[in-house]
Motif scaffolding. Structure first.
Motif, PDB file in Angstrom:
ATOM      1  N   GLY A 187      10.614  36.314  67.089  1.00  0.00           N
ATOM      2  CA  GLY A 187      11.954  36.615  67.600  1.00  0.00           C
ATOM      3  C   GLY A 187      12.113  36.391  69.098  1.00  0.00           C
ATOM      4  N   PHE A 188      13.169  35.668  69.462  1.00  0.00           N
ATOM      5  CA  PHE A 188      13.571  35.514  70.864  1.00  0.00           C
ATOM      6  C   PHE A 188      15.002  36.020  71.006  1.00  0.00           C
ATOM      7  CE2 PHE A 188      10.436  32.205  70.086  1.00  0.00           C
ATOM      8  CZ  PHE A 188       9.656  32.205  71.243  1.00  0.00           C
ATOM      9  N   ALA A 189      15.371  36.403  72.227  1.00  0.00           N
ATOM     10  CA  ALA A 189      16.764  36.780  72.508  1.00  0.00           C
ATOM     11  C   ALA A 189      17.096  36.367  73.929  1.00  0.00           C
ATOM     12  CB  ALA A 189      16.963  38.282  72.331  1.00  0.00           C
ATOM     13  N   GLU A 190      18.377  36.116  74.166  1.00  0.00           N
ATOM     14  CA  GLU A 190      18.803  35.665  75.491  1.00  0.00           C
ATOM     15  C   GLU A 190      20.171  36.251  75.801  1.00  0.00           C
ATOM     16  OE1 GLU A 190      17.825  31.446  77.127  1.00  0.00           O
ATOM     17  OE2 GLU A 190      19.793  31.329  76.184  1.00  0.00           O
ATOM     18  N   HIS A 191      20.354  36.640  77.064  1.00  0.00           N
ATOM     19  CA  HIS A 191      21.651  37.154  77.503  1.00  0.00           C
ATOM     20  C   HIS A 191      22.263  36.180  78.488  1.00  0.00           C
ATOM     21  CE1 HIS A 191      19.382  40.582  75.974  1.00  0.00           C
ATOM     22  NE2 HIS A 191      20.566  41.012  75.564  1.00  0.00           N
ATOM     23  N   PHE A 192      23.574  36.211  78.568  1.00  0.00           N
ATOM     24  CA  PHE A 192      24.270  35.277  79.444  1.00  0.00           C
ATOM     25  C   PHE A 192      24.936  36.051  80.581  1.00  0.00           C
ATOM     26  CE2 PHE A 192      23.717  33.324  75.399  1.00  0.00           C
ATOM     27  CZ  PHE A 192      23.531  31.964  75.637  1.00  0.00           C
ATOM     28  N   ASP A 193      25.263  35.354  81.642  1.00  0.00           N
ATOM     29  CA  ASP A 193      25.881  36.016  82.800  1.00  0.00           C
ATOM     30  C   ASP A 193      27.314  36.446  82.497  1.00  0.00           C
ATOM     31  OD1 ASP A 193      23.588  35.750  84.251  1.00  0.00           O
ATOM     32  OD2 ASP A 193      24.176  33.810  85.108  1.00  0.00           O
ATOM     33  N   GLU A 194      28.056  35.576  81.816  1.00  0.00           N
ATOM     34  CA  GLU A 194      29.459  35.894  81.537  1.00  0.00           C
ATOM     35  C   GLU A 194      29.556  36.773  80.271  1.00  0.00           C
ATOM     36  OE1 GLU A 194      28.768  31.787  79.624  1.00  0.00           O
ATOM     37  OE2 GLU A 194      27.965  33.001  81.230  1.00  0.00           O
ATOM     38  N   ALA A 195      30.628  37.568  80.182  1.00  0.00           N
ATOM     39  CA  ALA A 195      30.785  38.461  79.025  1.00  0.00           C
ATOM     40  C   ALA A 195      31.273  37.698  77.797  1.00  0.00           C
ATOM     41  CB  ALA A 195      31.761  39.577  79.358  1.00  0.00           C
ATOM     42  N   MET A 196      32.087  36.651  78.036  1.00  0.00           N
ATOM     43  CA  MET A 196      32.687  35.910  76.915  1.00  0.00           C
ATOM     44  C   MET A 196      32.376  34.421  77.052  1.00  0.00           C
ATOM     45  SD  MET A 196      36.434  37.676  77.107  1.00  0.00           S
ATOM     46  CE  MET A 196      37.256  36.613  75.932  1.00  0.00           C
ATOM     47  N   GLN A 197      32.140  33.787  75.928  1.00  0.00           N
ATOM     48  CA  GLN A 197      31.924  32.333  75.975  1.00  0.00           C
ATOM     49  C   GLN A 197      33.266  31.605  75.979  1.00  0.00           C
ATOM     50  OE1 GLN A 197      30.436  30.606  72.085  1.00  0.00           O
ATOM     51  NE2 GLN A 197      30.202  32.790  71.655  1.00  0.00           N
ATOM     52  N   LYS A 198      33.236  30.368  76.424  1.00  0.00           N
ATOM     53  CA  LYS A 198      34.464  29.569  76.477  1.00  0.00           C
ATOM     54  C   LYS A 198      34.876  29.158  75.063  1.00  0.00           C
ATOM     55  CE  LYS A 198      34.093  27.552  81.062  1.00  0.00           C
ATOM     56  NZ  LYS A 198      32.741  28.095  81.391  1.00  0.00           N
ATOM     57  N   THR A 199      36.176  29.203  74.810  1.00  0.00           N
ATOM     58  CA  THR A 199      36.689  28.802  73.499  1.00  0.00           C
ATOM     59  C   THR A 199      36.985  27.308  73.517  1.00  0.00           C
ATOM     60  OG1 THR A 199      37.632  30.995  73.238  1.00  0.00           O
ATOM     61  CG2 THR A 199      38.491  29.280  71.807  1.00  0.00           C
ATOM     62  N   MET A 200      36.399  26.605  72.563  1.00  0.00           N
ATOM     63  CA  MET A 200      36.584  25.150  72.513  1.00  0.00           C
ATOM     64  C   MET A 200      37.267  24.706  71.228  1.00  0.00           C
ATOM     65  SD  MET A 200      32.849  24.178  74.037  1.00  0.00           S
ATOM     66  CE  MET A 200      32.057  25.047  72.738  1.00  0.00           C
ATOM     67  N   ARG A 201      37.435  25.661  70.310  1.00  0.00           N
ATOM     68  CA  ARG A 201      38.020  25.320  69.018  1.00  0.00           C
ATOM     69  C   ARG A 201      39.099  26.321  68.657  1.00  0.00           C
ATOM     70  NH1 ARG A 201      33.197  24.568  64.732  1.00  0.00           N
ATOM     71  NH2 ARG A 201      32.873  22.336  64.909  1.00  0.00           N
ATOM     72  N   GLN A 202      39.962  25.914  67.741  1.00  0.00           N
ATOM     73  CA  GLN A 202      40.995  26.811  67.218  1.00  0.00           C
ATOM     74  C   GLN A 202      40.369  27.741  66.178  1.00  0.00           C
ATOM     75  OE1 GLN A 202      44.479  26.656  67.957  1.00  0.00           O
ATOM     76  NE2 GLN A 202      43.725  25.341  69.613  1.00  0.00           N
ATOM     77  N   ASP A 203      40.924  28.931  66.077  1.00  0.00           N
ATOM     78  CA  ASP A 203      40.533  29.853  65.009  1.00  0.00           C
ATOM     79  C   ASP A 203      40.717  29.143  63.662  1.00  0.00           C
ATOM     80  OD1 ASP A 203      39.982  32.080  63.482  1.00  0.00           O
ATOM     81  OD2 ASP A 203      41.948  32.998  63.774  1.00  0.00           O
ATOM     82  N   GLY A 204      39.699  29.162  62.820  1.00  0.00           N
ATOM     83  CA  GLY A 204      39.807  28.555  61.494  1.00  0.00           C
ATOM     84  C   GLY A 204      39.391  27.098  61.430  1.00  0.00           C
ATOM     85  N   ASP A 205      39.073  26.483  62.580  1.00  0.00           N
ATOM     86  CA  ASP A 205      38.664  25.077  62.567  1.00  0.00           C
ATOM     87  C   ASP A 205      37.480  24.825  61.637  1.00  0.00           C
ATOM     88  OD1 ASP A 205      40.607  24.084  64.225  1.00  0.00           O
ATOM     89  OD2 ASP A 205      39.280  23.610  65.915  1.00  0.00           O
ATOM     90  N   SER A 206      36.432  25.647  61.752  1.00  0.00           N
ATOM     91  CA  SER A 206      35.212  25.345  60.993  1.00  0.00           C
ATOM     92  C   SER A 206      35.441  25.482  59.491  1.00  0.00           C
ATOM     93  CB  SER A 206      34.050  26.225  61.452  1.00  0.00           C
ATOM     94  OG  SER A 206      34.304  27.576  61.150  1.00  0.00           O
ATOM     95  N   LEU A 207      36.295  26.443  59.083  1.00  0.00           N
ATOM     96  CA  LEU A 207      36.589  26.585  57.649  1.00  0.00           C
ATOM     97  C   LEU A 207      37.401  25.384  57.163  1.00  0.00           C
ATOM     98  CD1 LEU A 207      36.404  28.345  55.075  1.00  0.00           C
ATOM     99  CD2 LEU A 207      38.511  29.479  55.792  1.00  0.00           C
ATOM    100  N   ALA A 208      38.368  24.942  57.985  1.00  0.00           N
ATOM    101  CA  ALA A 208      39.189  23.792  57.603  1.00  0.00           C
ATOM    102  C   ALA A 208      38.352  22.514  57.570  1.00  0.00           C
ATOM    103  CB  ALA A 208      40.347  23.630  58.593  1.00  0.00           C
TER     104      ALA A 208
END
Ligand SMILES: [Fe+2]
Length: 349
Positions: A180-201
């Motif tokens: 097991g590995f884990a990593e934390h990021f500096d920012e609280a939220m990642q950037k959104t690059m896709r629309q909600d539901g894109d991957s299901l569609a």
């Protein structure tokens, strides 16, 4: 001495054996023959017990935790569903972790990633999101959201009500391999690059983005209840009802038709009112959620009465049978794909 050997040779050999065992222990050796039956069991041996968590009780306690610690402080505000026989081990079965997570209005659970894969099954609330690999998936009850191995993910709740979901992770499996590995990021939220539901569609519609390379886990972030429930309702109407499991679908990786993750698979089943399932058992210990309805599951001679949002666990190789008092929907998840990959999975009656 010679007299003792003649009068009680059996006692003497036992003493000699014990002395030998003690001596070889100094060489980090032990006799297999004294533990053979415990190591190589005739049938699966499990410490895991059947158990049910009543949603109303768990919800009240998770809400109480909401006043004690913020999501940001906690990183993830989760109450672990600990198998009663495995207290302190942060697991519901030997291989799976389960917990109830809550995120309050306005909160953010900061972005991180880890080797362990996670699934979430939404129980309560509307309008909080899980962001995975740039897609912000807004969640509703019954949605099945996946955060695969090493995928960055964060949660947020811009709605005006708390949201609660069941988290299931393969953490004990990953930790068994000590991988097991884990990593934390500096920012609280990642950037959104896709629309909600894109991957299901893109991946869950009977077509695939041309040229997309097949991967070992599903690219779909959120299998919505709005899409999956009508399918099991249709199976039920068509009479496509398994005598043990009801009208059941398995969530699939659209590339392979295989399980959504290499370590965990999930199903959604609709049981007609009055359903009395035939007994079944399999080597994958299974976590169930009652999504709709009410009923009873008999496990190893114990009756677990379930209603909406209750979570219950069936240990490996324990015989169980479902009964539905009302038309019901059960979500389930287990480590079956991991066992199948290793060639050890079995089922029976
Ligand atoms: Fe996480």
């Amino acid at each position: 001495m010679a007299v003792a050997t003649v009068s009680n040779p059996k006692h003497n050999i036992e003493a000699m054996r014990q002395a030998f065992y003690q001596r070889i222990a100094n060489n980090d050796l032990a006799p297999l023959w004294t533990v053979m039956r415990a190591v190589v069991t005739k049938e699966p041996a499990t410490r895991c017990q059947p158990h049910l968590w009543r949603y109303d009780d768990v919800k009240a306690l998770v809400m109480e935790a909401g006043g004690l610690i913020t999501a940001e402080e906690a990183e993830r505000r989760v109450l672990i569903l600990e198998n009663p026989a495995l207290h302190g081990e942060a697991r519901i079965t030997n291989t799976l972790f389960a917990g109830i997570q809550m995120i309050m209005p306005g909160e953010v659970a900061p972005v991180h990633r880890h080797t362990a894969s996670a699934i979430r099954f939404v129980l309560d609330g509307e309008g909080a999101y899980t962001a995975v690999e740039g897609e912000q998936a807004f969640m509703s009850p019954g949605d099945f959201v996946i955060t695969a191995n090493w995928a960055p993910h964060d949660h947020g709740n811009p709605s005006d009500q708390p949201m609660l979901w069941l988290d299931v992770l393969d953490v004990p499996t990953v930790n068994f391999y000590q991988a097991g590995f884990a990593e934390h990021f500096d920012e609280a939220m990642q950037k959104t690059m896709r629309q909600d539901g894109d991957s299901l569609a893109f991946y869950g519609s009977g077509v695939l983005p041309d040229g997309a390379p097949a991967i070992k886990r599903t690219p779909v972030i959120n299998y919505t209840y709005a899409r999956t429930r009508p399918i099991v309702a249709r199976m039920l109407a068509a009479g496509d009802i398994d005598r043990r499991h009801g009208a059941r679908v398995r969530y699939a990786n659209p590339f392979t038709g295989g399980p959504v993750l290499p370590t965990m698979s999930a199903c959604l089943a609709m049981l007609p009112q009055g359903f009395a399932g035939e007994p079944y058992r399999s080597t994958d210990g299974t976590i169930f959620v009652c999504v709709e309805g009410e009923g009873t599951t008999e496990v190893d001679g114990r009756a677990l009465d379930w209603r909406r949002n209750d979570v219950f666990v069936v240990p490996p190789w324990k015989r169980y049978a479902h009964k539905a008092q009302a038309q019901s929907v059960l979500f389930s998840i287990s480590d079956r794909p991991a066992q199948e990959a290793l060639g050890i999975w079995r089922e029976g009656t």
